[in-house]
Motif scaffolding. Structure first.
Motif, PDB file in Angstrom:
ATOM      1  N   ARG A   1       0.841  -1.204   0.000  1.00 36.54           N
ATOM      2  CA  ARG A   1       0.000   0.000   0.000  1.00 36.54           C
ATOM      3  C   ARG A   1       0.866   1.241   0.000  1.00 36.54           C
ATOM      4  O   ARG A   1       1.989   1.222   0.526  1.00 36.54           O
ATOM      5  N   PRO A   2       0.361   2.347  -0.550  1.00 37.56           N
ATOM      6  CA  PRO A   2       1.089   3.610  -0.396  1.00 37.56           C
ATOM      7  C   PRO A   2       1.135   3.971   1.091  1.00 37.56           C
ATOM      8  O   PRO A   2       0.241   3.621   1.859  1.00 37.56           O
ATOM      9  N   GLU A   3       2.172   4.669   1.492  1.00 37.31           N
ATOM     10  CA  GLU A   3       2.400   4.950   2.911  1.00 37.31           C
ATOM     11  C   GLU A   3       1.221   5.646   3.584  1.00 37.31           C
ATOM     12  O   GLU A   3       0.876   5.352   4.732  1.00 37.31           O
TER      13      GLU A   3
ATOM     14  N   ARG B   1       0.618  -0.131  -4.712  1.00 34.21           N
ATOM     15  CA  ARG B   1       1.621   0.469  -5.589  1.00 34.21           C
ATOM     16  C   ARG B   1       2.477  -0.626  -6.218  1.00 34.21           C
ATOM     17  O   ARG B   1       2.984  -1.510  -5.525  1.00 34.21           O
TER      18      ARG B   1
ATOM     19  N   GLY C   1       5.978   2.198  -9.576  1.00 35.77           N
ATOM     20  CA  GLY C   1       5.399   3.375  -8.926  1.00 35.77           C
ATOM     21  C   GLY C   1       3.955   3.650  -9.294  1.00 35.77           C
ATOM     22  O   GLY C   1       3.305   4.512  -8.684  1.00 35.77           O
TER      23      GLY C   1
ATOM     24  N   MET D   1      -0.065   3.251  -9.557  1.00 30.45           N
ATOM     25  CA  MET D   1      -1.050   2.866  -8.555  1.00 30.45           C
ATOM     26  C   MET D   1      -2.129   2.025  -9.224  1.00 30.45           C
ATOM     27  O   MET D   1      -2.564   2.303 -10.338  1.00 30.45           O
TER      28      MET D   1
END
Length: 492
Positions: A52-54, A80, A84, A86
Motif C-alpha cells: 500500500r502507499p504509505e 503500488r 510506482g 497505482m
C-alpha cells in the motif's frame, strides 16, 4: 496449504501468504509477481502492508489487520506496483495454516479499469443536471444508488438516500404519490419505459417539479430486480408553461369578451342600418308617388324649371331607394347562415354578362372565362360576389371602344387558389386603394359612373365570411384587377 499448493502456484489470481504477526510475506504466486512487477526475492522481502502507499497504511492496520478475521473477508484498496504506478485491487483474505504455523492468505483482483470506468461514470453523472438512480420497485422507491446530482435536486446527500435515512418516496408530493406509483407499475407490467412529471419537496421545503424517465431491470429469473433511470428539475420550465397557460386563458377570456362586445356592437349597428333603410322606404315611396301625381296633374302645363325639378326629385328618390336596398343587403349579410358546398362560379359570370348585354346590347365585348371555375362556399353569396365584380368591370369599361373582361384563377404565394376579375377600363389610382372596400366610398364622381358605393363593401364582407381576403391592382386609364381567396373548408 501443502495439499493446495498447485492451486496456489498456478492460480490466475494474484495470491500471497503472510504472517499475521510480523506481516512478512512468506509465499507468493506467479500471477502476483506479474501484477506487481517484483521478482520473487523482492516480494518475499516485503511486509504485506508495504504494497500500500504509505498514506494508506494506517487505515489498513485499523480496518483490516487489527480486526480479527473470522472467515472470508473482502475489502478494496490502493496498491503500488514496482514502477510506482497505482492500482486498485479487490482483496479476499482468510486465515490458514502454512507450514504448521498460523498464516493468512489473500487473493488480489486488479479492478483499476473498473474503478476508472466508475470514476468516469460518476464524473459524468455528477455533471448531469439531475439525478441518476437505481431503486427498488417499492412504494418508498428505496434507493440502491443515487448520483451526486441528488443533492442539487433534493437537498439530501446521495448516501442519505442510499442508506434509507431519507426515503425518496417520502419526498414525492402527497397529491402525486399514487399517480406516480400507478403510472410506473403500468409501464413495468407492459415491459416499457416510463416517463412522467410530478412534484417533490426538497430538504428546504421548496416544492419542485421534476421529470423522470426510467425502466425496470430484470433479474436472472425474469423478476423485476430494480428500477433505473434519471430525474431532472423542470420547475422553471413548468412554471413558465403554467404562466403561458394562464396568460393564454386570460387572453382567450379577453378575446371572448371583446368578440362578444364587437358582436353586440355590430348587431346594434346592423339593426340600426336595417331599421333606417326599412323606415326610409315609406317616405321615399310617398315622395315618388306625390311627384308622379303632381306631374300628372300639371299635364305638361308646369312652367320651367318645374319639370326639371320634378325629374331631379324622382332621380334622387331612385338613388335613395338603391342606397336603402344596398344598406338592407349589407345588414342582412351578417345574419345569413352559410351553406358550404362545392360550387362552380363560371355560370354566375356568364349569367351576369348576359344580363348586362341585354341592358346594353350595342356594347362590344371580349370575354375570357374558363369552362369551369370550382370553389367551396355558399352558392348564392359567391354568385353575388362574381355578379358584383363583373358588373363593376362592365361599368368602368363603358368609356372604352371595347369592353375586355377576363375571369380566372392563379396560384398564390402560399399555394392557395386566387380568383380574379380583370378589365381594361378606367382603373384607379392605387394611392386611394384603402378606400376601395368601404361602404359608400367612391373613387369616381357620380357624374362619371353611377352606383351606390356599397357593392365592393358587400363583396369584401362575403369573402371574409368565407375565410378569404380580397385586394386589387390598377392603373388609371389601364383597367383594374380584383383578386380574392376562399377558405377550403368551413370556418369553425
Amino acid at each position: 496449504m501443502t495439499a493446495y499448493r498447485s492451486l496456489f502456484v498456478d492460480s490466475p489470481l494474484a495470491m500471497a501468504v503472510y504472517d499475521p504477526q510480523s506481516l512478512r510475506i512468506v509465499a507468493v504466486n506467479a500471477a502476483a509477481l506479474a501484477m506487481y512487477g517484483f521478482s520473487e526475492e523482492e516480494f518475499l522481502a516485503k511486509k504485506i502492508d508495504e504494497l500500500r502507499p504509505e498514506e494508506d497504511r494506517e487505515s489498513w492496520h485499523r480496518e483490516v489487520y487489527s480486526a480479527p478475521v473470522k472467515g472470508l473477508r473482502r475489502y478494496s484498496a490502493r496498491h503500488r506496483r514496482k514502477d510506482g504506478s497505482m492500482i486498485w485491487i479487490d482483496a479476499a483474505a482468510n486465515d490458514i495454516q502454512y507450514q504448521g504455523s498460523p498464516a493468512r492468505v489473500v487473493a488480489y483482483t486488479d479492478v483499476t479499469a473498473v474503478r476508472e470506468s466508475q470514476r468516469m461514470l460518476a464524473a459524468l453523472m455528477g455533471n448531469l443536471p439531475g439525478m441518476a438512480y437505481r431503486c427498488r420497485n417499492d412504494p418508498q422507491w428505496t434507493m440502491e444508488f443515487a448520483s451526486e446530482g441528488a443533492f442539487a435536486l433534493t437537498g439530501h446527500r446521495p448516501d442519505m438516500l442510499q442508506s434509507g435515512a431519507i426515503q425518496y418516496g417520502d419526498l414525492i408530493h402527497p397529491d402525486d404519490r399514487q399517480r406516480v406509483w400507478d403510472e410506473v407499475q403500468r409501464a413495468v407490467a407492459a415491459d416499457a419505459a416510463f416517463e412522467l412529471t410530478y412534484r417533490i419537496t426538497a430538504a428546504n421545503g421548496q416544492v419542485k417539479w421534476v421529470w423522470e424517465r426510467g425502466c425496470a431491470v430484470s433479474g436472472p429469473a425474469g423478476q423485476v430486480a430494480a428500477l433505473e433511470g434519471f430525474i431532472s428539475d423542470v420547475t422553471e420550465t413548468r412554471l413558465a408553461q403554467d404562466e403561458v397557460a394562464r396568460l393564454n386563458a386570460e387572453l382567450e377570456q379577453r378575446v371572448q369578451q371583446r368578440t362578444a362586445q364587437l358582436e353586440a356592437a355590430n348587431g346594434e349597428l346592423e339593426a340600426f342600418a336595417y331599421s333606417i333603410a326599412h323606415d326610409l322606404r315609406s317616405p321615399l315611396t310617398s315622395i315618388d308617388g306625390f311627384s308622379q301625381t303632381l306631374e300628372s296633374l300639371c299635364d305638361g302645363q308646369l312652367p320651367e324649371p318645374g319639370p326639371h325639378y320634378l325629374s331631379r326629385i324622382r332621380a334622387g328618390v331612385r338613388q335613395m331607394s338603391d342606397l336603402t336596398d344596398a344598406m338592407l343587403s349589407l345588414a342582412r349579410l351578417s345574419r345569413v347562415q352559410l351553406r358550404w358546398e362545392p360550387v362552380d362560379l363560371a355560370p354566375a359570370v356568364r349569367d351576369a354578362i348576359d344580363l348586362l348585354r341585354e341592358q346594353e346590347p350595342g356594347r362590344q365585348l371580349a370575354l375570357e372565362v374558363p369552362h369551369r371555375l370550382p370553389a367551396h362556399g355558399d352558392p348564392r353569396l359567391l354568385a353575388q360576389v362574381m355578379t358584383n365584380l363583373v358588373a363593376n368591370a362592365w361599368k368602368f369599361s363603358g368609356g372604352k371602344p371595347q369592353t375586355e373582361i377576363r375571369v380566372g384563377t392563379t396560384l398564390g404565394e402560399r399555394g392557395e387558389t386566387v380568383y380574379f376579375v380583370a378589365d381594361r377600363g378606367a382603373g384607379f389610382d392605387m394611392a386611394h386603394a384603402s378606400r376601395l372596400f368601404g361602404a359608400f366610398q367612391r373613387l369616381h364622381a357620380p357624374s362619371e359612373f353611377e352606383g351606390t358605393g356599397i357593392g365592393l363593401a358587400l363583396v369584401q364582407k362575403i369573402v371574409m365570411r368565407h375565410g378569404g381576403r380580397i385586394w386589387a391592382q390598377a392603373r388609371p386609364g389601364e383597367g383594374a384587377t380584383f383578386y380574392f381567396t376562399l377558405a377550403s373548408e368551413p370556418l369553425r
